[in-house]
Design an enzyme around this catalytic site. Sequence first.
Site, PDB file in Angstrom:
ATOM      1  N   ARG A  98      16.576   8.967  19.535  1.00 55.22           N
ATOM      2  CA  ARG A  98      15.200   8.414  18.879  1.00 55.22           C
ATOM      3  C   ARG A  98      14.496   7.709  20.185  1.00 55.22           C
ATOM      4  O   ARG A  98      13.258   7.753  20.309  1.00 55.22           O
ATOM      5  CB  ARG A  98      15.341   7.237  18.011  1.00 55.22           C
ATOM      6  CG  ARG A  98      14.129   6.480  17.554  1.00 55.22           C
ATOM      7  CD  ARG A  98      13.152   6.946  16.565  1.00 55.22           C
ATOM      8  NE  ARG A  98      13.711   7.782  15.719  1.00 55.22           N
ATOM      9  CZ  ARG A  98      12.931   8.479  14.866  1.00 55.22           C
ATOM     10  NH1 ARG A  98      11.754   8.467  14.937  1.00 55.22           N
ATOM     11  NH2 ARG A  98      13.302   9.232  13.914  1.00 55.22           N
ATOM     12  N   SER A 334      22.263   3.129  14.490  1.00 54.08           N
ATOM     13  CA  SER A 334      22.614   3.690  13.292  1.00 54.08           C
ATOM     14  C   SER A 334      21.649   5.074  13.361  1.00 54.08           C
ATOM     15  O   SER A 334      21.368   5.756  13.989  1.00 54.08           O
ATOM     16  CB  SER A 334      22.430   2.826  11.935  1.00 54.08           C
ATOM     17  OG  SER A 334      23.217   3.563  11.006  1.00 54.08           O
ATOM     18  N   HIS A 336      18.657   5.983  12.001  1.00 51.74           N
ATOM     19  CA  HIS A 336      17.142   6.164  12.752  1.00 51.74           C
ATOM     20  C   HIS A 336      17.247   6.352  14.421  1.00 51.74           C
ATOM     21  O   HIS A 336      16.471   7.076  14.861  1.00 51.74           O
ATOM     22  CB  HIS A 336      16.123   5.002  12.460  1.00 51.74           C
ATOM     23  CG  HIS A 336      14.852   5.438  12.618  1.00 51.74           C
ATOM     24  ND1 HIS A 336      14.056   4.809  13.707  1.00 51.74           N
ATOM     25  CD2 HIS A 336      13.964   6.268  11.989  1.00 51.74           C
ATOM     26  CE1 HIS A 336      12.917   5.063  13.561  1.00 51.74           C
ATOM     27  NE2 HIS A 336      12.732   5.976  12.560  1.00 51.74           N
ATOM     28  N   CYS A 337      18.349   5.397  14.894  1.00 54.46           N
ATOM     29  CA  CYS A 337      18.481   5.754  16.259  1.00 54.46           C
ATOM     30  C   CYS A 337      19.069   7.029  16.825  1.00 54.46           C
ATOM     31  O   CYS A 337      18.713   7.189  17.849  1.00 54.46           O
ATOM     32  CB  CYS A 337      19.585   4.557  16.712  1.00 54.46           C
ATOM     33  SG  CYS A 337      18.975   2.744  16.018  1.00 54.46           S
ATOM     34  N   VAL A 338      19.542   7.892  16.219  1.00 58.18           N
ATOM     35  CA  VAL A 338      20.264   9.042  16.489  1.00 58.18           C
ATOM     36  C   VAL A 338      19.316  10.339  15.914  1.00 58.18           C
ATOM     37  O   VAL A 338      19.659  11.513  16.190  1.00 58.18           O
ATOM     38  CB  VAL A 338      21.580   9.241  16.008  1.00 58.18           C
ATOM     39  CG1 VAL A 338      22.368   8.172  16.500  1.00 58.18           C
ATOM     40  CG2 VAL A 338      21.728   9.063  14.618  1.00 58.18           C
TER      41      VAL A 338
END
Length: 354
Positions: A98, A334, A336-338
């Site tokens: 992200r 989590s 959204h970050c990945v």
Amino acid sequence: MRHLLPSDPTPSALGFTMPAEWAPHAATWMSWPADDDLWFGRLAGVRAEFAELVRTIARFEPVQLLVRDEESERDARARLSGADVRFHAVALDDVWLRDNGPIFVQRGAETALVNWRFNAWGGKFHWHNDDQVPEYVAQVLGAGHWDRPEILEGGGLEVNGLGTGLTTRSCFLTETRNPGLDEAGYSALLQETLGVRQLLWLGGGLENDHTDGHIDTITRFTDERTIVTSVEPNPEDPNHAVMAANLEALRRMRDMAGEPFRIVELPLPAARLEGAEGRLPPTYANFYIGNGFVVVPQYGDPNDERALAVLRPLFPGREVIGLSSREIIGGGGSFHCVTQQQPAGTIWPGQELA
């Protein structure tokens, strides 16, 4: 395909803007976890959760998965056999695509991308390989793209697809990203590059968030006028005051038509989670929206089901799926970050400027 530099016409000048996450996707881009040291000896558990996440997303849309070495590819292929996944061998430092990946922009049915610089949230970790990922994605897709000199992380910006963006001062205004770039400067930059005509600011994010308080860990658009925001009821918790101030600020904000947003409160996990480097920043706001689904991180917490109950009515027509992120959150982020969405549409190669 052509590199488009800051001196070329900007994306907005050519009619490109950043679409909302709920717009149709062509694919989701991700990176496979590889370094046991980065995960404090818990890589096996992290990979198990990643595999469940990738398999879930791949039921709804293709996944483009970056793998940094032969061992990573073998492991990923074994865990993801039969899933709609394409593998790419790419040098990587970490998995937070992200933030180090491109941000896609659209003009009608045409898709291009913006390649921002990445420095691991102000030089906190290694980043030189991850900083090259947008260039690789552009080459794979044959996409025209703008190479920007500024540092910008996708998790630091939330958009509604109608020209409004949300961010935090604690993140964007750090001296370790773009020294000297103030609120007005960011507003102008994001209008030129992503079509954000109204940039709204919250104060800060969660305690011990190494991103300095990304917006995607606390406050998200769920549609063009609805904002879900994290709240902490315990006045003794350091997150309480920051989340309360954000909530009050959101209630005062107006959209581009001068109308108030619909604000929905989302609980934080009830239990305090500790990791190898202190308190972890678990949150339900770090969900990912895709074609017909929303995946929401779960932590084995009393508030897990409560968070799903808040989110399900906000996504009519989408399956809201809770998946374990208890191991992934050990790295500081989590779902959204990945992930990074590639909007549906034809790829614009930039020929008109050649």
